[in-house]
Design a protein around this motif. Structure first.
Motif, PDB file in Angstrom:
ATOM      1  N   LEU A 107      11.396   8.532  -5.388  1.00 45.51           N
ATOM      2  CA  LEU A 107      11.166   8.165  -6.785  1.00 45.51           C
ATOM      3  C   LEU A 107      10.280   6.939  -6.915  1.00 45.51           C
ATOM      4  CD1 LEU A 107      14.739   8.603  -8.340  1.00 45.51           C
ATOM      5  CD2 LEU A 107      12.848  10.239  -8.300  1.00 45.51           C
ATOM      6  N   SER A 108       9.705   6.481  -5.814  1.00 49.91           N
ATOM      7  CA  SER A 108       8.941   5.235  -5.850  1.00 49.91           C
ATOM      8  C   SER A 108       7.439   5.453  -5.815  1.00 49.91           C
ATOM      9  CB  SER A 108       9.343   4.354  -4.659  1.00 49.91           C
ATOM     10  OG  SER A 108       9.047   5.004  -3.438  1.00 49.91           O
ATOM     11  N   SER A 109       6.993   6.691  -5.763  1.00 50.09           N
ATOM     12  CA  SER A 109       5.563   6.984  -5.698  1.00 50.09           C
ATOM     13  C   SER A 109       5.098   7.614  -6.999  1.00 50.09           C
ATOM     14  CB  SER A 109       5.261   7.918  -4.514  1.00 50.09           C
ATOM     15  OG  SER A 109       5.639   7.322  -3.293  1.00 50.09           O
ATOM     16  N   ALA A 122      -0.310   0.638  -2.386  1.00 48.01           N
ATOM     17  CA  ALA A 122      -1.440   0.635  -3.309  1.00 48.01           C
ATOM     18  C   ALA A 122      -1.538   1.924  -4.101  1.00 48.01           C
ATOM     19  CB  ALA A 122      -2.742   0.413  -2.538  1.00 48.01           C
ATOM     20  N   ASP A 123      -0.613   2.858  -3.866  1.00 54.25           N
ATOM     21  CA  ASP A 123      -0.739   4.178  -4.481  1.00 54.25           C
ATOM     22  C   ASP A 123      -0.075   4.262  -5.845  1.00 54.25           C
ATOM     23  OD1 ASP A 123       1.779   3.876  -3.309  1.00 54.25           O
ATOM     24  OD2 ASP A 123       2.045   6.038  -3.102  1.00 54.25           O
ATOM     25  N   ARG A 154       0.173   1.904   2.291  1.00 55.30           N
ATOM     26  CA  ARG A 154       0.261   3.207   1.621  1.00 55.30           C
ATOM     27  C   ARG A 154      -0.945   3.279   0.691  1.00 55.30           C
ATOM     28  NH1 ARG A 154       2.829   8.244   1.858  1.00 55.30           N
ATOM     29  NH2 ARG A 154       3.483   8.957  -0.206  1.00 55.30           N
ATOM     30  N   PRO A 155      -2.038   3.939   1.110  1.00 50.97           N
ATOM     31  CA  PRO A 155      -3.297   3.794   0.377  1.00 50.97           C
ATOM     32  C   PRO A 155      -3.359   4.655  -0.877  1.00 50.97           C
ATOM     33  CG  PRO A 155      -3.606   5.256   2.233  1.00 50.97           C
ATOM     34  CD  PRO A 155      -2.182   4.786   2.304  1.00 50.97           C
ATOM     35  N   ASP A 156      -4.206   4.225  -1.779  1.00 54.46           N
ATOM     36  CA  ASP A 156      -4.607   5.033  -2.920  1.00 54.46           C
ATOM     37  C   ASP A 156      -6.026   5.512  -2.630  1.00 54.46           C
ATOM     38  OD1 ASP A 156      -5.404   6.171  -5.267  1.00 54.46           O
ATOM     39  OD2 ASP A 156      -4.951   4.448  -6.543  1.00 54.46           O
ATOM     40  N   PRO A 157      -6.225   6.822  -2.420  1.00 54.33           N
ATOM     41  CA  PRO A 157      -7.562   7.296  -2.044  1.00 54.33           C
ATOM     42  C   PRO A 157      -8.647   6.911  -3.038  1.00 54.33           C
ATOM     43  CG  PRO A 157      -5.928   9.037  -1.774  1.00 54.33           C
ATOM     44  CD  PRO A 157      -5.253   7.918  -2.501  1.00 54.33           C
ATOM     45  N   THR A 158      -8.249   6.690  -4.288  1.00 50.88           N
ATOM     46  CA  THR A 158      -9.251   6.362  -5.307  1.00 50.88           C
ATOM     47  C   THR A 158      -9.477   4.861  -5.445  1.00 50.88           C
ATOM     48  OG1 THR A 158      -7.605   6.292  -7.091  1.00 50.88           O
ATOM     49  CG2 THR A 158      -8.576   8.430  -6.571  1.00 50.88           C
ATOM     50  N   LEU A 159      -8.780   4.057  -4.659  1.00 49.56           N
ATOM     51  CA  LEU A 159      -8.950   2.604  -4.708  1.00 49.56           C
ATOM     52  C   LEU A 159      -9.546   2.149  -3.382  1.00 49.56           C
ATOM     53  CD1 LEU A 159      -8.480   0.001  -6.320  1.00 49.56           C
ATOM     54  CD2 LEU A 159      -6.225  -0.158  -5.256  1.00 49.56           C
TER      55      LEU A 159
END
Length: 644
Positions: A12-14, A175-176, A311-316
């Motif tokens: 529930l954290s993403s 960061a996601d 934990r990356p955000d592909p768009t960042l």
């Protein structure tokens, strides 16, 4: 099949909900509505009916309400608006989400969920934690064990080969999800302790910034889109444009440029990675200061951080580079969609490992003659094929010297393989039977793991010796060089001997509750082996006009029947799946019967030898999977990682 505890983990954290189930040590990612992850959105109908898993871009009727993420409402008052006087409890919304996920998990696994683990943001305190527990209870699920997302990510990174020594610290960056979160964890023998956490609360909304950039570069001064986004006249257009920007950002993950569709009749605009980087620069500029403040709050420095997890955000873009520059450590990227659920299961697993076969003692009964019937049948088939190959050989003699001996070498190989299969069948009986009844001596009863190790090692050695004797005996019977015969008898037996050796080494590590299932998997297919032996016997008899063809005649019919039996046995040996058997058995049965000839019968027998070897390999793989379930999961995670 025995069933142990079935533990479901829900993230529930993403930004999207993922679920994994652990059953008997094997972890299974759950498909929710056919997707690996489910959007957290919930739509509330006019009658109060809840629709879960709705994406934010979905168009909904005007009399329905959309909740982007029920977890964002936890800790707040009940949701209400002018169209519905009855307030909606956020706990009910979350309960609907958990119920939906739990139903998919139970359906996919085929049994109820007996334990639940939920990953939550590190900032949640007792109030929201209690609401998660209450939501799980309303959903009909067990009371959950709660694991913070940074701890779950750190645990998952450990399974990928990035362990953190006890007493050291680890920096975790998520960061996601907006806003990005930084957390410092202290590693202990029992898990992780949170030392400090910080969110980049002042981080701007990148979608909003890029949308404004597109509006000011692609529209004129008098364009209605330049009105504020909360203007009712242009609210729908702004919402559609924001969705188009979000889609374009996803495209920029794999390409340099992406189109943005503006509301008609405007022409599309183009954005590049450089545009996203410029918009994200305020976020990236905060990272060095945020990391410094976080380490000060945790009272650690970069020297205490052997591991940094992102934990990356592909768009960042460029977050990893900024973290590496600030901390001096290259971040470990954890981007698998089920990383948090897998890590949560690792943390909530019992600290004391489940009993294994090395310590377990299965109930044992006295060995009866009926238990040996199948084993004796395989042994008899092996010996019969050997004797037939010897008696029907074409021996060439010159001046009382044997100068040549022709027989079916693949048949000798099958005899050697069946000799090894007989030894494996005997080994299979050892863990659950006594040779002469319960002993009365005061010596301690051996464990099941010890019995498995001894019996399968004995099978590997005994079967190899028997196959060797087969080859030597054939050469002796012909009074001819035994080398070629020995190669075939050992060639048929040694692959199965290698499998038996691996089983002996690894099977004692199988959890005790999985042993009955393993014993079922390892039961030799006696009927299939006997069918193959009968087919090979008939084929050889047909082409040598030996017993029983010398009495009945009709060698052509006999060879066809023998080939059909061999094809049936090959198909049944290759797979345990009923569907595959229904497809392959008729095909191989008819195919073998059609192609059988003197020139092809050796190839057909070799095909059965390959199938029997595959049976041994599959049996060994099942043993390894049960003995080392977590290793298999880690390898699958590595293989499934994007970019591999």
């Amino acid at each position: 099949m025995p069933h142990g505890d079935t533990t479901a983990a829900v993230d529930l954290s993403s930004a999207a909900i993922a679920a994994t189930v652990s059953r008997d040590g094997v972890r299974v990612p759950i498909l929710i509505d056919g997707r690996l992850v489910m959007p957290p959105g919930v739509v509330i109908g006019p009658t109060g009916h809840l629709y879960v898993g709705v994406d934010a871009a979905t168009s909904i009727p005007a009399d329905h309400r959309f909740v982007d993420d029920p977890t964002a409402l936890l800790g707040k008052t009940a949701l209400t608006d002018a169209t519905n006087a009855a307030p909606t409890d956020p706990v009910d919304l979350l309960a609907a989400v958990l119920r939906h996920v739990g139903q998919h998990a139970a359906h996919q696994i085929g049994q109820p969920i007996t334990a639940l683990t939920v990953t939550i943001p590190p900032s949640w305190g007792p109030r929201r934690r209690h609401q998660v527990t209450e939501a799980a209870q309303r959903a009909g699920l067990p009371s959950p064990a709660l694991v913070t997302a940074p701890a779950a990510l750190a645990a998952h990174a450990t399974t990928l080969g990035h362990p953190t020594p006890a007493g050291s610290c680890v920096l975790v960056c998520q960061a996601d999800r907006h806003p990005a979160t930084l957390t410092v964890l202290h590693t202990t023998d029992g898990g992780y302790t949170e030392l400090a956490t910080r969110s980049l609360d002042d981080a701007p909304d990148l979608d909003r910034l890029i949308t404004d950039h597109v509006i000011h570069t692609a529209t004129g001064d008098d364009d209605p889109l330049r009105a504020p986004g909360d203007d009712p006249a242009t609210a729908d257009d702004h919402r559609a444009l924001t969705d188009a920007v979000r889609t374009a950002r996803q495209l920029l993950v794999t390409q340099e440029r992406a189109p943005v569709l503006l509301p008609a009749p405007r022409q599309p605009a183009i954005i590049t990675r450089a545009d996203v980087t410029r918009a994200a620069q305020p976020v990236l500029d905060q990272i060095p200061r945020a990391v410094t403040d976080l380490l000060d709050a945790a009272d650690v420095d970069t020297g205490h951080l052997p591991t940094v997890i992102l934990r990356p955000d592909p768009t960042l873009p460029s977050v990893a580079e900024h973290l590496a520059h600030t901390t001096g450590t290259t971040p470990v990227l954890v981007d698998h969609p089920h990383a948090l659920t897998d890590g949560a299961l690792t943390l909530t697993a019992h600290h004391q490992p489940a009993p294994r076969a090395t310590a377990a003692r299965l109930p044992r009964v006295r060995l009866r003659i009926s238990d040996l019937t199948g084993t004796l049948l395989i042994g008899a088939c092996s010996l019969a094929l050997l004797v037939q190959a010897v008696l029907t050989a074409d021996i060439t003699i010159h001046n009382t010297w044997v100068v040549g001996a022709r027989t079916s070498l693949p048949q000798l190989g099958t005899a050697g393989a069946l000799a090894m299969l007989t030894a494996i069948a005997i080994a299979h009986l050892a863990p659950t039977t006594w040779l002469t009844g319960t002993p009365t001596t005061p010596t301690e009863e051996p464990t099941t793991g010890s019995l498995i190790r001894r019996s399968y090692l004995a099978a590997a050695v005994g079967g190899t010796i028997t196959a060797t004797l087969y080859g030597l005996a054939t050469g002796t019977a012909f009074s001819f060089d035994y080398t070629s015969y020995l190669k075939w008898t050992l060639g048929g037996a040694l692959p199965l001997a290698a499998c038996a050796t691996l089983i002996a080494a690894t099977a004692p590590r199988i959890p005790a509750h999985a042993l009955p299932h393993w014993l079922t998997l390892t039961r030799p297919a006696i009927t299939h082996a006997a069918t193959a032996a009968a087919g090979i016997w008939l084929i050889r008899a047909a082409y040598t006009l030996s017993t029983p063809i010398d009495l009945t005649g009709m060698p052509g019919l006999a060879s066809t029947i023998g080939a059909a039996l061999l094809g049936t046995a090959t198909a049944l040996t290759v797979s345990r799946t009923r569907t595959i058997r229904l497809i392959t058995t008729p095909g191989l049965t008819i195919g073998y019967a059609l192609v059988i000839s003197y020139n092809t019968h050796s190839a057909l027998i070799i095909g059965y030898l390959v199938a029997l070897t595959w049976w041994g390999i599959r049996l060994t793989a099942d043993t390894l999977r049960l003995a080392f379930p977590h290793t298999g999961n880690a390898l699958r995670r590595l293989i499934d990682r994007p970019g591999n």
